[in-house]
Design an enzyme around this catalytic site. Sequence first.
Site, PDB file in Angstrom:
ATOM      1  N   LYS A  45       0.831  -1.207   0.000  1.00 32.46           N
ATOM      2  CA  LYS A  45       0.000   0.000   0.000  1.00 32.46           C
ATOM      3  C   LYS A  45       0.864   1.256   0.000  1.00 32.46           C
ATOM      4  O   LYS A  45       0.549   2.245  -0.668  1.00 32.46           O
ATOM      5  CB  LYS A  45      -0.914   0.006   1.230  1.00 32.46           C
ATOM      6  CG  LYS A  45      -2.041  -1.025   1.161  1.00 32.46           C
ATOM      7  CD  LYS A  45      -2.845  -1.033   2.457  1.00 32.46           C
ATOM      8  CE  LYS A  45      -3.882  -2.143   2.448  1.00 32.46           C
ATOM      9  NZ  LYS A  45      -4.598  -2.290   3.720  1.00 32.46           N
ATOM     10  N   GLN A  89      -5.049  -1.600   9.964  1.00 27.54           N
ATOM     11  CA  GLN A  89      -4.805  -2.898   9.354  1.00 27.54           C
ATOM     12  C   GLN A  89      -5.267  -4.031  10.276  1.00 27.54           C
ATOM     13  O   GLN A  89      -4.922  -4.054  11.453  1.00 27.54           O
ATOM     14  CB  GLN A  89      -3.304  -3.022   9.043  1.00 27.54           C
ATOM     15  CG  GLN A  89      -2.915  -4.280   8.295  1.00 27.54           C
ATOM     16  CD  GLN A  89      -3.466  -4.343   6.880  1.00 27.54           C
ATOM     17  OE1 GLN A  89      -3.623  -3.331   6.210  1.00 27.54           O
ATOM     18  NE2 GLN A  89      -3.794  -5.539   6.432  1.00 27.54           N
ATOM     19  N   ASP A 112     -11.391   2.107   4.116  1.00 26.99           N
ATOM     20  CA  ASP A 112     -11.626   0.674   3.948  1.00 26.99           C
ATOM     21  C   ASP A 112     -13.088   0.372   3.616  1.00 26.99           C
ATOM     22  O   ASP A 112     -13.398  -0.696   3.097  1.00 26.99           O
ATOM     23  CB  ASP A 112     -11.281  -0.069   5.252  1.00 26.99           C
ATOM     24  CG  ASP A 112      -9.903  -0.701   5.227  1.00 26.99           C
ATOM     25  OD1 ASP A 112      -9.483  -1.149   4.146  1.00 26.99           O
ATOM     26  OD2 ASP A 112      -9.268  -0.771   6.289  1.00 26.99           O
TER      27      ASP A 112
HETATM   28  N1  GUN Z   1      -6.645  -7.125   6.418  1.00 24.97           N
HETATM   29  C1  GUN Z   1      -6.865  -7.878   5.319  1.00 24.97           C
HETATM   30  N2  GUN Z   1      -7.448  -7.142   4.353  1.00 24.97           N
HETATM   31  C2  GUN Z   1      -7.579  -5.899   4.858  1.00 24.97           C
HETATM   32  C3  GUN Z   1      -8.104  -4.681   4.328  1.00 24.97           C
HETATM   33  O1  GUN Z   1      -8.580  -4.570   3.201  1.00 24.97           O
HETATM   34  N3  GUN Z   1      -8.053  -3.619   5.164  1.00 24.97           N
HETATM   35  C4  GUN Z   1      -7.559  -3.691   6.429  1.00 24.97           C
HETATM   36  N4  GUN Z   1      -7.576  -2.590   7.176  1.00 24.97           N
HETATM   37  N5  GUN Z   1      -7.072  -4.792   6.943  1.00 24.97           N
HETATM   38  C5  GUN Z   1      -7.083  -5.894   6.154  1.00 24.97           C
END
Ligand code: GUN
Length: 264
Positions: A45, A89, A112
């Site tokens: 990211k 996350q 998200d």
């Molecule tokens: N953990 C696995 N996929 C995601 C996601 O798309 N966003 C977040 N914040 N955590 C994750």
Amino acid sequence: MTIKEYVALRKEEIKNLVATLTQKPSIAIVQVNEDAGSTAYVRGKLKDAEELGIKAELIKLPLTTTQAELLKVIDELNNDNVHDGFIVQMPLPKGIDEELIKLSISPKKDVDGFHPLSSLVACTPKGILNYLKHEQVPLLGKNAVIIGRSNIVGKPMARLLLKESMNVTILHSKTTQEDMANFIARADVIVIAIGKAAFLDNRFTYKKDATIVDVGINRTEQGLIGDALANLPVKLQTPVPGGVGLLTRLALYENLLEIKGVTK
Ligand code: GUN
């Protein structure tokens, strides 16, 4: 077009759009785990942000962080004028209630799309739908089978595909093997997110023009493996790695631009 090619194309478009903005979009990523998968994902990211000309700040908190301490960080991010959006996350350390944390993120900053009041769609389902549409996979009136009923993928994916007028069935851990086989045999689009390496394999039969979207990433002795065995006899199957993970990362920045009121 492969997912890699599609994502490269969309990223070029987003980069050009961001270049026209005087105020660059800004995101914060909160990570409270040492999980290898999460770390790889967060690194991806941050790399995307740099490529797109988007400001990204990683806020790494120790594993010993308490729920109260995390809530305080979230409260500051909810109210600052620095970041347009942020994510926390997942997964979070034991003792921290993930559902409570998701609800504590202001829907205005929830890139998200996890908050029930968020106007944004969760990144993974959004990324998948955009790709299916780009590939002109027929959806209207077709049979979608979603395997896995998580709040992050299965349920929002079902809602999105229903909106596309698909006949949507959600299967899960309590579905019998016989029903599983029957639903899969009739499916036009299968989205699987259950975290079981190569669960979809040659013991099932598939429509030959079916599409399989593989959300799983499983670390095994043979390396990273999806929830589906590679190269099943269908028309389109997303690879692992280099598949849905890239679509999720792309959707995150599409959501950030949406929060800023910029869309293409
Ligand atoms: N953990 C696995 N996929 C995601 C996601 O798309 N966003 C977040 N914040 N955590 C994750």
